[in-house]
Design a protein around this motif. Structure first.
Motif, mmCIF file in Angstrom:
data_model
loop_
_atom_site.group_PDB
_atom_site.id
_atom_site.type_symbol
_atom_site.label_atom_id
_atom_site.label_comp_id
_atom_site.label_asym_id
_atom_site.label_seq_id
_atom_site.Cartn_x
_atom_site.Cartn_y
_atom_site.Cartn_z
ATOM 1 N N TYR A 37 0.816 -1.214 0.000
ATOM 2 C CA TYR A 37 0.000 0.000 0.000
ATOM 3 C C TYR A 37 0.854 1.269 0.000
ATOM 4 C CZ TYR A 37 -4.665 -1.987 0.491
ATOM 5 O OH TYR A 37 -5.849 -2.629 0.257
ATOM 6 N N GLU A 152 -7.595 4.433 3.143
ATOM 7 C CA GLU A 152 -6.384 3.700 2.795
ATOM 8 C C GLU A 152 -5.915 2.793 3.942
ATOM 9 O OE1 GLU A 152 -5.415 3.739 -0.186
ATOM 10 O OE2 GLU A 152 -3.234 3.599 -0.406
ATOM 11 N N CYS B 346 3.446 5.150 -7.954
ATOM 12 C CA CYS B 346 2.562 5.988 -7.163
ATOM 13 C C CYS B 346 1.386 6.357 -8.060
ATOM 14 C CB CYS B 346 3.283 7.229 -6.675
ATOM 15 S SG CYS B 346 2.203 8.311 -5.745
ATOM 16 N N LEU B 347 0.211 6.036 -7.605
ATOM 17 C CA LEU B 347 -0.994 6.280 -8.389
ATOM 18 C C LEU B 347 -1.556 7.629 -7.965
ATOM 19 C CD1 LEU B 347 -2.975 5.066 -10.403
ATOM 20 C CD2 LEU B 347 -3.827 3.578 -8.592
ATOM 21 N N THR B 358 -9.830 4.815 -9.201
ATOM 22 C CA THR B 358 -8.401 4.805 -8.893
ATOM 23 C C THR B 358 -8.085 3.747 -7.839
ATOM 24 O OG1 THR B 358 -8.319 7.167 -9.389
ATOM 25 C CG2 THR B 358 -6.488 6.267 -8.119
ATOM 26 N N ALA B 362 -5.746 0.407 -7.950
ATOM 27 C CA ALA B 362 -4.702 0.117 -6.953
ATOM 28 C C ALA B 362 -4.871 -1.299 -6.421
ATOM 29 C CB ALA B 362 -4.772 1.121 -5.807
ATOM 30 N N LYS B 363 -6.118 -1.651 -6.141
ATOM 31 C CA LYS B 363 -6.402 -2.970 -5.592
ATOM 32 C C LYS B 363 -5.945 -4.066 -6.544
ATOM 33 C CE LYS B 363 -10.306 -5.695 -4.026
ATOM 34 N NZ LYS B 363 -11.767 -5.746 -4.043
ATOM 35 N N ARG B 366 -2.092 -4.169 -6.655
ATOM 36 C CA ARG B 366 -1.561 -4.768 -5.423
ATOM 37 C C ARG B 366 -1.814 -6.260 -5.415
ATOM 38 N NH1 ARG B 366 -4.188 0.153 -1.913
ATOM 39 N NH2 ARG B 366 -2.432 1.610 -2.090
ATOM 40 N N ILE B 372 2.058 -0.449 -4.594
ATOM 41 C CA ILE B 372 1.403 0.708 -5.193
ATOM 42 C C ILE B 372 1.006 1.707 -4.127
ATOM 43 C CG2 ILE B 372 -0.574 1.473 -6.584
ATOM 44 C CD1 ILE B 372 1.370 -0.352 -8.113
ATOM 45 N N ASP B 373 1.591 2.877 -4.192
ATOM 46 C CA ASP B 373 1.204 3.949 -3.301
ATOM 47 C C ASP B 373 0.097 4.746 -3.995
ATOM 48 O OD1 ASP B 373 1.143 5.754 -1.274
ATOM 49 O OD2 ASP B 373 3.195 6.482 -1.521
ATOM 50 N N VAL B 374 -0.971 5.044 -3.283
ATOM 51 C CA VAL B 374 -1.974 5.958 -3.813
ATOM 52 C C VAL B 374 -1.767 7.289 -3.104
ATOM 53 C CG1 VAL B 374 -4.419 6.470 -4.072
ATOM 54 C CG2 VAL B 374 -3.618 4.110 -4.213
#
Lengths: 436, 436
Positions: A37, A152, B346-347, B358, B362-363, B366, B372-374
């Motif tokens: 994450y 998050e 990084c999203l 978004t 990410a899900k 991952r 993946i950083d959001v």
């Protein structure tokens, strides 16, 4: 002098190999998910200055702190108990994080997403399931006011549960500001609110009757009927909440909706307007994870926008949570989590002459990524097989003179007793295939 | 009240994300190697009863212990300083292991191969490179008298160095019994021997002159010429040693030979007859790992056959070692160890409307094993790109309305500035390919 004890201090624990291996695996899973994450690992010392731990308030927390005595000439008995200690063991990971962020913010990204896994210590009365040394697994986002942070961190925990093969926990959501707004609405005197929250925080443990009795005492028997109904039911009409606390309630509904859209199941997200989450540094949304069949929560967190101010820095919006690792282990054990397995094979030592050759084989197998125990000592093969059993090896390998001459190894599968003569060159693949 | 400090206590450290990630990776490597050798993980508490830590002797160690004050009514100032504390932080992992084994031996394999990685605490004067909280990485074999144990634990450390990409350390070998035999040979009085060993232990740090001066004082100026030559050269003729201490010397030669046969290089194994290895519980072989360019050792260990007797149990042969983790980190940093990298991507978050979509992306990423950083908050794309840079993400991903409509994502490689429009379905493979 009396015998030296072999037990750890009360509330502290030894971990046997199986349990230790399982704990390591769970910590690795949590780390991996937090990293997936985008949270970065941080670490802080076990001990902090007492001034950091006790803060400006002191009070409740002070009793929980294991204090470390001053050393050498700094120790002056005449100064009284409060001057005998200068450090204490950390009792949570949030206060150290606030100190850490205040010190290092200049070199950290903004916002800063951090995770922190480590032991904390609390001088509480030790009892079944409650320890004085236990692990917390925190994830926090500092420097952002957006409730996307709440989403998050909660999502990360949902993924942890999924990766551990556990059912999704139920998530209870509330907002401290909603509790404040309700108090305004019911004309609860300002100076009583914190005590009422402390009483309400015990709702899960002691039930509505007991909480209402406490609140009754606090308000000299004058408990508004709506507050009584609120505590009894643990619920409130959502339209009413929207009217009393429009902004917090809109935020909670948005958090719930987004989580529901992006998580695997909708069921477990509920708004629980009586949820308090103890610690008084929370300033906005609070949340708690609950598992079926386990009383109390398995973790939780919330928004604490003011905590870094303690350290003289600027106000930093912040939101984070903690997974209660020891409770998670309980849930995993009840779900029948696989204990870690032993080595892939235990390599017996046939004779002194074959010892170097045996070590060479071990080196080759380990180099191929296998876990290979070599019997540590000299002894009859029977004792060595018994040892292989006791370390839960999958295979016991024998490299005797006949096998060595033929370039082979006798591989005995310990669960079945099946024996195979395997060529040395084929052995890594043989053991790996069976390992899969 | 004065401002609350933001620095950790003297000798304690915070770890920034890069450093913390590297430390975790090294610990994982050491664990993996120890496990590949068939060692099982164990864990013990940070705190032990003072009786365990101070043992029957007390003395030197007592000064090193961070003592934890008694709590509540147990704290009685009138009893004097020695009664104010009941626990202390562990100062090594060997004493806790001896207690652990004494308590649990009935349910553990015989022999028992254990590894234990964790912090220890010492109330020493903090100085550059010396900390009051530091990590040790121990591997031990209990219940076997065979010097195969020495070979196994030393081999494991050699593999740790190899797996970390470091050159093999030099291994110095000695046997405490050889030192005793030399003392007999030179007619050193029994009551002076331990003090002479303590003096000799400083050979590396202070040099032969200073050590000989200390020994001269201990022996009232009557230092045998052979002892003088021995300390000055740090050497002794092997034939002489074989004659004076036949059994220990034969054991050492066998250990050296087997290690040379089964390790990658021969060079680094030397017999160092002046090696003492401080702690007085060693009873047989002792050894030390040294890295070129680093003064002092990077770890070491030996045989300590009597330690479990402290706890009233039977005498257990035992042998183990410790890697000095902090020194290992120094060597790794000098060797230019790669700092851990940031997230794969990084999203960025284009708008509130696209936020759920978004998160869904990410899900999915991952779930495909990517980190993946959001972006945690709301803000302009420019600020989000800056954030992606600061967390050292490899890619910044943009899912704007145009991209969403086309089922694509704009992937900007931050190191080069190269942009690619990538179909959503191809994105996991795209990021993984680049990650390899």
């Amino acid at each position: 002098m009396s015998t030296i004890p072999t037990t750890p201090p009360s509330g502290f624990r030894d971990f046997l190999p199986d349990s230790c291996a399982l704990r390591s695996r769970v910590i690795e899973t949590i780390s991996r998910v937090y990293r997936s994450y985008g949270f970065s690992p941080i670490d802080t010392p076990a001990a902090e200055d007492l001034a950091v731990l006790m803060g400006k308030a002191g009070g409740e927390n002070e009793k929980l702190i294991f204090k470390i005595m001053k050393r050498g000439e700094k120790l002056d008995l005449s100064q009284g108990a409060s001057e005998l200690a200068d450090m204490g063991l950390r009792f949570d990971l949030t206060l150290p994080l606030a100190r850490y962020y205040s010190r290092h913010r200049g070199v950290l990204p903004t916002p800063f997403k951090a995770f922190h896994i480590g032991p904390v210590w609390r001088a509480e009365r030790a009892q079944k399931g409650r320890y004085r040394e236990f692990i917390q697994c925190d994830a926090d986002i500092l420097g952002s006011e957006s409730n996307r942070c709440e989403i998050e961190v909660i999502s990360a925990v949902m993924t942890v549960f999924k990766e551990l093969g556990l059912a999704a926990p139920a998530v209870a959501l509330n907002d401290r500001r909603m509790l404040f707004a309700l108090c305004d609405h019911w004309h609860i005197p300002e100076d009583k609110r914190n005590s009422i929250f402390i009483a309400m925080d015990k709702l899960d443990k002691v039930g509505a009757e007991a909480v209402l009795a406490d609140i009754g005492q606090l308000l000299d028997g004058r408990v508004p009927e709506d507050l009584r109904a609120f505590v009894s039911s643990g619920e409130a009409d959502h339209d009413f909440l929207k009217k009393v606390a429009p902004e917090p309630m809109a935020g909670l509904l948005q958090i719930r909706e987004t989580l529901a859209q992006t998580s695997d199941s909708y069921g477990p997200f509920t708004i629980s307007p009586t949820l308090v989450r103890g610690l008084d540094y929370y300033t906005g949304p609070v949340f708690e994870f609950r598992c079926p069949g386990l009383s109390g929560s398995i973790g939780g967190g919330g928004r604490y926008d003011g905590l870094t101010e303690k350290f003289g820095g600027q106000r930093t919006p912040a939101c984070g949570l903690s997974i209660g690792f020891e409770r998670l282990m309980l849930v995993l054990e009840e779900a029948g989590a696989q204990k870690a397995s032993g080595p892939d094979a235990c390599l017996t030592v046939f004779s002194d002459e074959l010892w170097p050759q045996t070590l060479g084989l071990a080196k080759r197998l380990r180099g191929a990524g296998l876990r290979i125990d070599v019997y540590p000592g000299t002894g009859k093969l029977k004792a060595q097989f018994k040892y292989a059993d006791s370390v839960k090896a999958r295979y016991a390998l024998v490299l005797g003179p006949d096998e060595a001459a033929a370039g082979k190894v006798n591989a005995k599968e310990l669960a079945t007793g099946t024996e195979n003569l395997v060529a040395l060159d084929d052995l890594p693949a043989f053991l790996k295939f069976k390992a899969a």
